[in-house]
Enzyme design. Sequence first.
Site, short mmCIF file in Angstrom:
data_model
loop_
_atom_site.label_atom_id
_atom_site.label_comp_id
_atom_site.label_asym_id
_atom_site.label_seq_id
_atom_site.Cartn_x
_atom_site.Cartn_y
_atom_site.Cartn_z
N ASP A 1 10.43 4.61 -7.17
CA ASP A 1 9.00 4.54 -7.52
C ASP A 1 8.77 5.52 -8.65
O ASP A 1 8.93 6.73 -8.47
CB ASP A 1 8.12 4.91 -6.32
CG ASP A 1 8.28 3.92 -5.17
OD1 ASP A 1 8.68 2.77 -5.43
OD2 ASP A 1 8.02 4.31 -4.01
N ASP B 1 5.30 -6.68 3.39
CA ASP B 1 5.18 -5.44 4.13
C ASP B 1 5.17 -5.75 5.62
O ASP B 1 4.45 -6.64 6.08
CB ASP B 1 3.88 -4.71 3.76
CG ASP B 1 3.99 -4.07 2.38
OD1 ASP B 1 5.11 -3.99 1.85
OD2 ASP B 1 2.95 -3.65 1.84
#
Lengths: 204, 252
Positions: free
Chosen positions: B130, B11
Amino acid sequence: MKIVIIDYGMGNIHSVAKSIQVCGVQPIITNKKNEINSADKIILPGVGAFDDAMVELKKLDLISVIQQQINGKKPFLGICLGMQLLLESSQEAKINQGLGILKGQVVKFSSRQDLKVPHMGWNDCKVVAKDCFLLSGISGQAQVYFCHSYYPEPADKSVIAATSSYGGEFSCVLHQDNVYGVQFHPEKSQAIGLKIIKNFVQLC
Amino acid sequence: MLSKRIIPCLDIKEGRVVKGVKFLGLRDAGDPVEVARAYDQQGADELVFLDITASFENRKTLVELVEKIASNIFMPFTVGGGIGEIQDIRNLLNAGAEKVSLNTQAVKFPELISAAAKRFGSQCIVVAIDAKKQIDHWEVFINGGRTPTGINAEVWAEKVARLGAGEILLTSMDCDGTKDGYDLELTQAITQKINIPVIASGGAGCLEDFYNVFAKANADAALAASLFHYQELSIKQVKSYLKERGVAVRLT
């Protein structure tokens, strides 16, 4: 030594340039004819669609320049799409012919049910040519990074310098005189890829 | 033979790795180049960078970061987070990313997938999905898993493949963070439906989880974040284990 990377808007220039740089030569990124004509070696990179690439080369009026330089025996390396453009035609292209330096065409991986396309990831590069300087020092165990849906099918099998296997064997390195083409991405294939780039830089 | 890929995910916020990466020997655990280099040495097959700030002002930082990574590490990597324009994609690819990953914007504007695939080729367009289990299907969520869309994940996967996506990054929201293993049912459902590579994500906790997702759910790549960041398992360990069990992997 002057190594020119042809910039025709088809991506991936930066990584290729960096890989040349770590091999000790500062490459020139250009689409200017005089730069290409005065180069010692030429690299044609490229990702994207065959038609778009030929359109860009035509727009920049580079087709005859590239053909002349190759015919003039200047060392030339095509990477991925840049290699596919060396052939006569592609199943991907609806309108444009290729540069026709190598006889044969570019074909798509058959969409058999169990074969996922694009062919993406690390796969073998099995050297079959005995005397291809580009592949010197590359062993039978070498794995390189592929990312493509089409591959070259040269008419003259003697130009095949290395093969890989994905739903059957296909050629992944082509070599004819001063012309080299690789289907995988040497600039993304870590140490083995850099060795191949280095070989091209050291090529006399 | 094509190797199954092991992919660490990082990230990124304002050009730095966040959530901490606790490698020994890193001079700066927040520097994406340092982290990428460490993973390169461990034998990672690819890297995924997800920009979690993903604001407009941040785009330039991200492109500069991609350039920096590509100048130092000669391995493939994917960049995702907030990408919504063809120009964004062009800039990131030109800067040296191998692939870009689209998520929320692809759901909102599916034509972005086809336009990008046509311009840059399917091989560099990843669509991240997702998915969360509902009673009889999996639902697609966007905006970092915050917004339900009412879209069936299997239907969406088929659609993105048809539109020209070259790969799917499939995250199970149910398994993410649990360390109880990848969502084999979801992964299997998607890999059966489509003919493009699938990266499974969410839930990796032990060696066997990697084996299962490749052998039982037919994933092409397995992604993990904290498991690698905190060195609970090393990439080498995972690959040696997979090789022992007969899975094709690239050993460096």
